[in-house]
Design a protein around this motif. Structure first.
Motif, PDB file in Angstrom:
ATOM      1  N   THR A  47      34.305 -67.311   1.138  1.00 25.65           N
ATOM      2  CA  THR A  47      33.043 -67.753   0.556  1.00 25.65           C
ATOM      3  C   THR A  47      32.391 -66.708  -0.340  1.00 25.65           C
ATOM      4  N   GLN A  48      31.510 -67.182  -1.193  1.00 17.88           N
ATOM      5  CA  GLN A  48      30.720 -66.287  -2.036  1.00 17.88           C
ATOM      6  C   GLN A  48      29.823 -65.405  -1.178  1.00 17.88           C
ATOM      7  N   THR A  49      29.338 -65.931  -0.072  1.00 17.16           N
ATOM      8  CA  THR A  49      28.498 -65.145   0.833  1.00 17.16           C
ATOM      9  C   THR A  49      29.273 -63.944   1.371  1.00 17.16           C
ATOM     10  N   THR A  50      30.532 -64.154   1.723  1.00 16.41           N
ATOM     11  CA  THR A  50      31.365 -63.044   2.188  1.00 16.41           C
ATOM     12  C   THR A  50      31.598 -62.053   1.056  1.00 16.41           C
ATOM     13  N   ALA A  51      31.821 -62.550  -0.151  1.00 20.51           N
ATOM     14  CA  ALA A  51      32.007 -61.659  -1.300  1.00 20.51           C
ATOM     15  C   ALA A  51      30.772 -60.789  -1.505  1.00 20.51           C
ATOM     16  N   GLU A  52      29.598 -61.380  -1.362  1.00 14.76           N
ATOM     17  CA  GLU A  52      28.358 -60.626  -1.518  1.00 14.76           C
ATOM     18  C   GLU A  52      28.191 -59.593  -0.404  1.00 14.76           C
ATOM     19  N   ALA A  53      28.585 -59.942   0.823  1.00 18.47           N
ATOM     20  CA  ALA A  53      28.505 -58.987   1.932  1.00 18.47           C
ATOM     21  C   ALA A  53      29.468 -57.823   1.716  1.00 18.47           C
ATOM     22  N   VAL A  54      30.676 -58.123   1.244  1.00 20.38           N
ATOM     23  CA  VAL A  54      31.654 -57.073   0.937  1.00 20.38           C
ATOM     24  C   VAL A  54      31.104 -56.152  -0.139  1.00 20.38           C
ATOM     25  N   ASP A  55      30.491 -56.725  -1.157  1.00 19.73           N
ATOM     26  CA  ASP A  55      29.915 -55.921  -2.234  1.00 19.73           C
ATOM     27  C   ASP A  55      28.791 -55.034  -1.693  1.00 19.73           C
ATOM     28  N   LEU A  56      27.964 -55.580  -0.824  1.00 22.40           N
ATOM     29  CA  LEU A  56      26.869 -54.812  -0.233  1.00 22.40           C
ATOM     30  C   LEU A  56      27.410 -53.653   0.604  1.00 22.40           C
ATOM     31  N   LEU A  57      28.452 -53.918   1.380  1.00 25.68           N
ATOM     32  CA  LEU A  57      29.009 -52.899   2.269  1.00 25.68           C
ATOM     33  C   LEU A  57      29.876 -51.877   1.549  1.00 25.68           C
ATOM     34  N   LEU A  58      30.677 -52.333   0.605  1.00 21.43           N
ATOM     35  CA  LEU A  58      31.689 -51.459   0.011  1.00 21.43           C
ATOM     36  C   LEU A  58      31.487 -51.168  -1.467  1.00 21.43           C
ATOM     37  N   GLY A  59      30.765 -52.014  -2.169  1.00 21.04           N
ATOM     38  CA  GLY A  59      30.587 -51.820  -3.601  1.00 21.04           C
ATOM     39  C   GLY A  59      31.934 -51.767  -4.308  1.00 21.04           C
TER      40      GLY A  59
END
Length: 124
Positions: A47-59
């Motif tokens: 999901t896009q939500t998971t993509a956003e969480a990955v970006d928040l955590l790992l950039g």
């Protein structure tokens, strides 16, 4: 960064509080991620939500990323629903994934969908 999931969230993830307490630190996770991920690999999330969480955590350390749900919806021209619903709808077999908690079955479903999509020439 400090994040403490609620007991309800841990139950949903099927992770006992003791397992979370025994886990690594955020810095330890980042170090393990950097050792695990290869520069030419693409991270697939549902999901896009998971993509956003990955970006928040790992950039940028996450590397290139794709949202499989978007690919599925565009190819099949349907609303996807959950991974479990997609696996059932398409008659796929989940791929065993040795991951604790809810993540294992979810990763197994995602692997099944990715393998099916990558081998698909013409959708039925």
């Amino acid at each position: 960064m400090r994040f403490a999931p609620s007991s309800r969230h841990l139950a949903h993830l099927r992770i006992p509080p003791e397992a979370l307490a025994a886990g690594t630190t955020f810095d330890g996770f980042r170090e393990a991620w950097d050792r695990f991920r290869q520069p030419d690999e693409l991270l697939a999330v549902w999901t896009q939500t998971t993509a956003e969480a990955v970006d928040l955590l790992l950039g940028a350390a996450a590397g290139p990323l794709t949202v499989v749900k978007t690919i599925y919806c565009n190819q099949r021209r349907v609303k996807a629903g959950t991974l479990s619903e997609v696996v059932a709808r398409e008659g796929l077999a989940s791929v065993p994934a040795p991951i604790a908690g809810r993540g294992g079955p979810e990763l197994g479903h995602l692997l099944a969908v990715v393998l099916w999509l990558s081998g698909q020439k013409n959708p039925p």
